[in-house]
Design a protein around this motif. Structure first.
Motif, PDB file in Angstrom:
ATOM      1  N   LEU A 114       0.747  -1.290   0.028  1.00 34.15           N
ATOM      2  CA  LEU A 114      -0.005   0.001  -0.052  1.00 34.15           C
ATOM      3  C   LEU A 114       0.974   1.410   0.141  1.00 34.15           C
ATOM      4  CD1 LEU A 114      -2.986  -1.152   2.388  1.00 34.15           C
ATOM      5  CD2 LEU A 114      -2.923  -1.124  -0.110  1.00 34.15           C
ATOM      6  N   PRO A 115       1.728   1.337   0.913  1.00 33.08           N
ATOM      7  CA  PRO A 115       2.810   2.601   0.914  1.00 33.08           C
ATOM      8  C   PRO A 115       3.492   2.719  -0.290  1.00 33.08           C
ATOM      9  CG  PRO A 115       3.285   1.402   2.629  1.00 33.08           C
ATOM     10  CD  PRO A 115       1.878   0.593   2.033  1.00 33.08           C
ATOM     11  N   HIS A 116       3.990   1.633  -0.922  1.00 33.04           N
ATOM     12  CA  HIS A 116       5.052   1.731  -1.895  1.00 33.04           C
ATOM     13  C   HIS A 116       4.348   2.042  -3.341  1.00 33.04           C
ATOM     14  CE1 HIS A 116       8.638   0.857  -4.225  1.00 33.04           C
ATOM     15  NE2 HIS A 116       7.996   0.050  -5.171  1.00 33.04           N
ATOM     16  N   ALA A 117       2.798   1.619  -3.355  1.00 31.83           N
ATOM     17  CA  ALA A 117       2.195   2.273  -4.681  1.00 31.83           C
ATOM     18  C   ALA A 117       2.066   3.653  -4.558  1.00 31.83           C
ATOM     19  CB  ALA A 117       0.733   1.473  -4.291  1.00 31.83           C
ATOM     20  N   THR A 118       1.944   4.570  -3.392  1.00 28.37           N
ATOM     21  CA  THR A 118       2.110   5.687  -3.258  1.00 28.37           C
ATOM     22  C   THR A 118       3.502   6.444  -3.792  1.00 28.37           C
ATOM     23  OG1 THR A 118       0.610   5.717  -1.361  1.00 28.37           O
ATOM     24  CG2 THR A 118       1.894   7.829  -1.642  1.00 28.37           C
ATOM     25  N   GLU A 119       4.583   5.550  -3.525  1.00 27.29           N
ATOM     26  CA  GLU A 119       5.812   5.893  -3.916  1.00 27.29           C
ATOM     27  C   GLU A 119       5.941   5.604  -5.448  1.00 27.29           C
ATOM     28  OE1 GLU A 119       8.492   7.294  -2.368  1.00 27.29           O
ATOM     29  OE2 GLU A 119       7.208   7.243  -0.456  1.00 27.29           O
ATOM     30  N   LEU A 120       5.481   4.620  -5.811  1.00 25.60           N
ATOM     31  CA  LEU A 120       5.419   4.450  -7.579  1.00 25.60           C
ATOM     32  C   LEU A 120       4.608   5.356  -8.115  1.00 25.60           C
ATOM     33  CD1 LEU A 120       4.916   0.608  -7.682  1.00 25.60           C
ATOM     34  CD2 LEU A 120       6.888   1.812  -8.265  1.00 25.60           C
ATOM     35  N   ASP A 121       3.494   5.888  -7.518  1.00 27.45           N
ATOM     36  CA  ASP A 121       2.680   6.982  -8.068  1.00 27.45           C
ATOM     37  C   ASP A 121       3.261   8.299  -8.118  1.00 27.45           C
ATOM     38  OD1 ASP A 121       0.085   7.032  -9.452  1.00 27.45           O
ATOM     39  OD2 ASP A 121      -0.321   8.579  -7.870  1.00 27.45           O
ATOM     40  N   ARG A 122       4.253   8.518  -7.420  1.00 27.08           N
ATOM     41  CA  ARG A 122       5.054   9.801  -7.382  1.00 27.08           C
ATOM     42  C   ARG A 122       6.033   9.804  -8.431  1.00 27.08           C
ATOM     43  NH1 ARG A 122       6.163  10.005  -0.904  1.00 27.08           N
ATOM     44  NH2 ARG A 122       3.905  10.563  -0.236  1.00 27.08           N
ATOM     45  N   LEU A 158       9.552  -6.193 -15.149  1.00 33.59           N
ATOM     46  CA  LEU A 158       9.796  -6.118 -13.897  1.00 33.59           C
ATOM     47  C   LEU A 158       8.846  -6.969 -12.939  1.00 33.59           C
ATOM     48  CD1 LEU A 158      10.706  -2.346 -13.400  1.00 33.59           C
ATOM     49  CD2 LEU A 158      12.021  -4.255 -13.255  1.00 33.59           C
ATOM     50  N   GLY A 159       7.408  -6.784 -13.303  1.00 33.39           N
ATOM     51  CA  GLY A 159       6.544  -7.637 -12.561  1.00 33.39           C
ATOM     52  C   GLY A 159       6.665  -7.053 -11.377  1.00 33.39           C
ATOM     53  N   PHE A 160       5.971  -7.905 -10.264  1.00 36.69           N
ATOM     54  CA  PHE A 160       5.847  -7.396  -8.891  1.00 36.69           C
ATOM     55  C   PHE A 160       7.061  -6.920  -8.270  1.00 36.69           C
ATOM     56  CE2 PHE A 160       5.311  -8.673  -4.393  1.00 36.69           C
ATOM     57  CZ  PHE A 160       4.530  -7.360  -4.006  1.00 36.69           C
ATOM     58  N   ALA A 161       7.922  -8.221  -8.230  1.00 40.15           N
ATOM     59  CA  ALA A 161       9.084  -8.099  -7.644  1.00 40.15           C
ATOM     60  C   ALA A 161       9.992  -6.955  -7.849  1.00 40.15           C
ATOM     61  CB  ALA A 161      10.121  -9.222  -7.494  1.00 40.15           C
ATOM     62  N   GLY A 162      10.077  -6.737  -9.276  1.00 42.34           N
ATOM     63  CA  GLY A 162      10.959  -5.616  -9.726  1.00 42.34           C
ATOM     64  C   GLY A 162      10.352  -4.376  -9.599  1.00 42.34           C
ATOM     65  N   LEU A 163       9.102  -4.066  -9.474  1.00 46.72           N
ATOM     66  CA  LEU A 163       8.355  -2.818  -9.308  1.00 46.72           C
ATOM     67  C   LEU A 163       8.579  -2.376  -7.741  1.00 46.72           C
ATOM     68  CD1 LEU A 163       5.183  -3.373 -11.322  1.00 46.72           C
ATOM     69  CD2 LEU A 163       6.931  -1.414 -11.755  1.00 46.72           C
ATOM     70  N   MET A 164       8.746  -3.522  -6.866  1.00 44.40           N
ATOM     71  CA  MET A 164       8.773  -3.148  -5.284  1.00 44.40           C
ATOM     72  C   MET A 164      10.383  -2.596  -4.983  1.00 44.40           C
ATOM     73  SD  MET A 164       5.918  -3.828  -3.786  1.00 44.40           S
ATOM     74  CE  MET A 164       6.584  -3.577  -2.016  1.00 44.40           C
ATOM     75  N   HIS A 170      14.297   3.350  -0.390  1.00 41.48           N
ATOM     76  CA  HIS A 170      14.169   2.077   0.292  1.00 41.48           C
ATOM     77  C   HIS A 170      15.569   2.497   1.638  1.00 41.48           C
ATOM     78  CE1 HIS A 170      11.548  -0.268  -1.465  1.00 41.48           C
ATOM     79  NE2 HIS A 170      12.180  -0.100  -2.775  1.00 41.48           N
ATOM     80  N   GLN A 171      16.562   2.785   1.288  1.00 43.05           N
ATOM     81  CA  GLN A 171      17.638   2.894   2.266  1.00 43.05           C
ATOM     82  C   GLN A 171      17.269   4.161   3.454  1.00 43.05           C
ATOM     83  OE1 GLN A 171      17.734   2.541  -1.182  1.00 43.05           O
ATOM     84  NE2 GLN A 171      19.283   1.061  -1.523  1.00 43.05           N
TER      85      GLN A 171
END
Length: 188
Positions: A114-122, A158-164, A170-171
């Motif tokens: 859920l929070p990573h989708a927000t990061e992707l959307d940015r 990339l699929g799911f794992a790559g998109l994550m 992250h760091q």
């Protein structure tokens, strides 16, 4: 007889040179490499790196440090990457993925996706949205320029794992988490 003595002398000399060369090589390897650098396990290594950073920073407020919070997050990362079940379906301009798992994995999926989708959307490249589904989350990632066939192929590749892994947050996120700082939208 003198040939045998010469052969023995040459053999001894060559062995001595070979031994010297090997000793020098071994010594340079020890100087170059010294002690082992890998922690032996990824989560342990990530925590060790954060602890080194905290130790090196004289402004670290140890009363706020929460390495256990980071450890729990790393457990979630492990659950999501290694134990989730992903069903991906190409959609126009990108990919829809249903990410599900058992009770512990489901919790990790919701805490991470859920929070990573927000990061992707940015990002300038993607739009991302989520919806909860039984056992997890449905994540849809679409190229902002849906006619960019190379980017659409990249999303699907990339699929799911790559998109994550997308986004360089992250760091910094791990360091902030260990420092006990609030993280908007994150369950940890």
């Amino acid at each position: 007889m003198w040939r045998t003595a010469l052969a023995i002398a040459l053999g001894v000399a060559l062995m001595a040179d070979a031994h010297t060369i090997l000793a020098q090589h071994h010594g340079s390897m020890m100087q170059a490499g010294g002690a082992p650098t890998l922690a032996g396990q990824d989560a342990f290594g990530a925590i060790a790196e954060i602890v080194r950073i905290l130790d090196a920073d004289p402004t670290t407020d140890w009363a706020k440090v929460d390495v256990e919070r980071l450890r729990q997050h790393l457990v979630d990362m492990n659950e999501v990457v290694l134990r989730s079940i992903v069903h991906a379906t190409p959609v126009p301009g990108g990919l829809a993925m249903e990410i599900t798992g058992s009770v512990r994995t489901e919790q990790a999926i919701r805490a991470m996706v859920l929070p990573h989708a927000t990061e992707l959307d940015r990002t300038p490249s993607y739009t991302a949205k989520t919806e909860t589904v039984p056992g997890g989350v449905r994540l849809t990632v679409i190229a902002r320029k849906a006619d960019d066939s190379k980017l659409v192929a990249r999303i699907r590749g990339l699929g799911f794992a790559g998109l994550m892994t997308e986004g360089a947050h992250h760091q910094a996120h791990h360091l902030a988490m260990a420092r006990g700082q609030a993280l908007g939208g994150h369950a940890h």
